[in-house]
Design a protein around this motif. Structure first.
Motif, PDB file in Angstrom:
ATOM      1  N   ARG A  84       0.835  -1.212   0.000  1.00 52.85           N
ATOM      2  CA  ARG A  84       0.000   0.000   0.000  1.00 52.85           C
ATOM      3  C   ARG A  84       0.863   1.252   0.000  1.00 52.85           C
ATOM      4  N   LYS A  85       1.921   1.226   0.779  1.00 52.49           N
ATOM      5  CA  LYS A  85       2.849   2.366   0.815  1.00 52.49           C
ATOM      6  C   LYS A  85       3.468   2.601  -0.553  1.00 52.49           C
TER       7      LYS A  85
ATOM      8  N   VAL B 180       4.486  12.238   4.138  1.00 47.46           N
ATOM      9  CA  VAL B 180       3.241  11.498   3.947  1.00 47.46           C
ATOM     10  C   VAL B 180       3.402  10.134   4.597  1.00 47.46           C
ATOM     11  N   TYR B 181       2.516   9.802   5.512  1.00 51.78           N
ATOM     12  CA  TYR B 181       2.674   8.583   6.286  1.00 51.78           C
ATOM     13  C   TYR B 181       1.328   7.894   6.528  1.00 51.78           C
TER      14      TYR B 181
ATOM     15  N   TRP C  79      18.134   8.774   8.218  1.00 56.17           N
ATOM     16  CA  TRP C  79      17.349   7.996   9.167  1.00 56.17           C
ATOM     17  C   TRP C  79      16.496   6.944   8.466  1.00 56.17           C
ATOM     18  N   LYS C  80      16.058   7.222   7.263  1.00 58.78           N
ATOM     19  CA  LYS C  80      15.310   6.217   6.501  1.00 58.78           C
ATOM     20  C   LYS C  80      16.198   5.000   6.226  1.00 58.78           C
ATOM     21  N   ILE C  81      17.426   5.249   5.827  1.00 54.50           N
ATOM     22  CA  ILE C  81      18.351   4.154   5.551  1.00 54.50           C
ATOM     23  C   ILE C  81      18.715   3.413   6.832  1.00 54.50           C
ATOM     24  N   ARG C  82      18.969   4.172   7.873  1.00 58.51           N
ATOM     25  CA  ARG C  82      19.402   3.567   9.144  1.00 58.51           C
ATOM     26  C   ARG C  82      18.314   2.690   9.750  1.00 58.51           C
ATOM     27  N   THR C  83      17.051   3.037   9.514  1.00 56.51           N
ATOM     28  CA  THR C  83      15.954   2.265  10.114  1.00 56.51           C
ATOM     29  C   THR C  83      15.325   1.277   9.128  1.00 56.51           C
ATOM     30  N   GLY C  84      15.906   1.184   7.926  1.00 57.78           N
ATOM     31  CA  GLY C  84      15.428   0.177   6.980  1.00 57.78           C
ATOM     32  C   GLY C  84      14.210   0.545   6.181  1.00 57.78           C
ATOM     33  N   ASN C  85      13.896   1.847   6.080  1.00 60.89           N
ATOM     34  CA  ASN C  85      12.770   2.286   5.242  1.00 60.89           C
ATOM     35  C   ASN C  85      13.228   2.247   3.784  1.00 60.89           C
ATOM     36  N   THR C  86      12.685   1.313   3.032  1.00 57.68           N
ATOM     37  CA  THR C  86      13.160   1.099   1.662  1.00 57.68           C
ATOM     38  C   THR C  86      12.141   1.508   0.610  1.00 57.68           C
ATOM     39  N   THR C  87      11.108   2.275   1.006  1.00 64.94           N
ATOM     40  CA  THR C  87      10.112   2.707   0.037  1.00 64.94           C
ATOM     41  C   THR C  87      10.759   3.588  -1.025  1.00 64.94           C
TER      42      THR C  87
END
Length: 204
Positions: free
Chosen positions: A8-9, A160-161, A193-201
């Motif tokens: 969905r994301k 957007v979340y 922070w996206k990379i560090r926390t594994g956000n791969t969208t």
């Protein structure tokens, strides 16, 4: 994060990106706003970056004070002018000076200017316009919006979340000029922070 939410994301991020980049159908409907992914903005700014366990961004009080110094100086000159002209007993002129000083000082002394505007860490992100912090897993897209409608370009951060309580995607937007970190560096830290926390969208 379950696979359904991940999909969905991804789908929503692609849809949003297409909508934001869509050009008006007629030439006279020229858009004054430009939307750039934070990863594209952050790539252009790699100085002043420091690894830390938390990124705190606040109102740049010192820069605002420097910008107001000229107006304070003008008021002082006005006070000397009143005194020199022998109008020191004219209460109306002094009221005008006090009001002008108050107008300049009030924005600098507001409590909100001392609060945290943007907070980024391993647990998630928080922007002053949000009710609570949000996990990076729920972030679908992040943009810097350049508003060219005025005499100078204004910059806004858009996040957007996914909101679990509402079961829908929510957009928060905040003006980022005048903070103690330039918008390019803010974008860079968001990507960090996206990379560090594994956000791969990603948006294709």
């Amino acid at each position: 994060m379950n696979e359904n939410l991940r999909q969905r994301k991804t789908d929503f991020a692609k849809y949003l990106h297409e909508e934001l980049l869509k050009k008006p159908p007629y030439w006279w409907q020229q858009s004054t706003a430009e939307f750039i992914l934070t990863k594209d903005v952050g790539d252009t700014k790699n100085d002043h970056f420091h690894y830390s366990e938390e990124t705190i961004i606040k109102f740049d009080f010192k820069r605002a004070l420097n910008s107001s110094a000229l107006f304070f100086a003008i008021n002082l000159l006005l006070m000397f002018y009143i005194w020199f002209k022998g109008n020191a007993h004219d209460i109306n002129l002094w009221i005008m000076v006090v009001v002008l000083m108050g107008v300049i000082a009030y924005p600098l002394l507001q409590r909100s200017n001392k609060d945290v505007i943007i907070q980024l860490n391993r647990e998630g992100f928080f922007i002053k316009t949000m009710e609570h912090a949000v996990s990076w897993d729920h972030l679908a897209a992040s943009y810097i919006k350049k508003d060219n409608s005025g005499e100078s370009t204004r910059h806004y951060l858009i996040m957007v979340y996914y909101d679990e309580l509402k079961d829908e995607f929510v957009k928060t937007e905040h003006y980022v000029d005048g903070l103690d970190m330039p918008y390019e560096t803010i974008a860079l830290y968001i990507e960090y922070w996206k990379i560090r926390t594994g956000n791969t969208t990603t948006v294709v």
